[in-house]
Design a protein around this motif. Structure first.
Motif, mmCIF file in Angstrom:
data_model
loop_
_atom_site.group_PDB
_atom_site.id
_atom_site.type_symbol
_atom_site.label_atom_id
_atom_site.label_comp_id
_atom_site.label_asym_id
_atom_site.label_seq_id
_atom_site.Cartn_x
_atom_site.Cartn_y
_atom_site.Cartn_z
ATOM 1 N N ALA A 261 -33.386 25.063 -21.245
ATOM 2 C CA ALA A 261 -33.383 23.439 -20.809
ATOM 3 C C ALA A 261 -34.519 22.753 -20.247
ATOM 4 O O ALA A 261 -33.802 22.003 -19.133
ATOM 5 N N TYR B 203 -29.814 22.302 -22.205
ATOM 6 C CA TYR B 203 -29.159 21.767 -21.370
ATOM 7 C C TYR B 203 -28.142 21.230 -20.865
ATOM 8 O O TYR B 203 -26.777 21.767 -20.171
ATOM 9 N N PRO C 280 -29.954 13.962 -17.811
ATOM 10 C CA PRO C 280 -30.188 15.481 -16.785
ATOM 11 C C PRO C 280 -32.255 16.547 -16.793
ATOM 12 O O PRO C 280 -32.966 14.639 -16.549
ATOM 13 N N ARG D 218 -35.354 18.139 -15.869
ATOM 14 C CA ARG D 218 -35.976 18.803 -16.360
ATOM 15 C C ARG D 218 -36.728 19.367 -14.252
ATOM 16 O O ARG D 218 -36.687 18.381 -13.073
#
Length: 200
Positions: free
Chosen positions: A85, A9, A63, A65
């Motif tokens: 990622a 990512y 990050p 999802r």
């Protein structure tokens, strides 16, 4: 959290961010509202670039999802990179149980999951019923929802302000919500997102 996935990512982030920031600078309001741990990030959706605006508003520290339509994940190389990622496909033509299971797995692991409650891009003046997925996941897993507003109009080479709202935890009467309860939560979520527009 998946450290290998986070590395992929951050690598993609580092590659894409400088170019995106040059053409479409992102300014964020409300980063102080972002909690540690699992949360469902729910922006409105008007253009194909909205996922990038959300990702860069949350910065590399958090990050995201994300669900993406299954067609994108089938594109050679791009689908593979996105999958590494933390992006996963959802078949919008069916009740995609596999996508729900992946969503739950990410949230149980403490990740932040981005879902567009409208389920598709919605043009200015259009009105669609919000989907109940975020409501179901939030109430079932006791995970907060964060409403996010992204302006429909993005000007080249000028900052676009993304507004991150305060997290909140919707409730249902029983152990599992009814379709009516999920619908009410989804509509309330969209109202919260619209309310953020005044801060952009």
């Amino acid at each position: 959290m998946n450290s290998r996935m986070d590395r992929a990512y951050r690598l993609l982030y580092a590659v894409i961010f400088p170019f995106f920031q040059l053409f479409h600078p992102v300014r964020a309001i409300g980063r102080e509202h972002i909690p540690e741990g699992a949360a469902i990030i729910c922006p409105n959706h008007t253009t194909a670039s909205d996922p990038f605006f959300a990702v860069f508003a949350f910065q590399r520290k958090y990050p995201l999802r994300a669900m993406a339509k299954i067609e994108i994940m089938r594109v050679p190389i791009i689908g593979w990179l996105l999958g590494r990622a933390g992006v996963f496909g959802v078949d919008r033509s069916t009740a995609d149980v596999n996508a729900v299971k992946k969503s739950m797995r990410f949230l149980k692991g403490g990740d932040k999951l981005m879902m567009f409650p409208e389920g598709t891009r919605v043009g200015e003046g259009e009105n669609v019923n919000a989907k109940a997925g975020a409501a179901m996941l939030s109430t079932r897993l006791n995970v907060p929802i964060i409403p996010v507003y992204i302006p429909a109009k993005k000007r080249w080479f000028r900052p676009t302000t993304v507004v991150i709202g305060q997290p909140y935890q919707p409730q249902v009467a029983g152990k599992r919500g009814t379709p009516e309860e999920y619908h009410a939560i989804a509509e309330d979520l969209m109202e919260r997102i619209r309310h953020l527009e005044g801060q952009a």
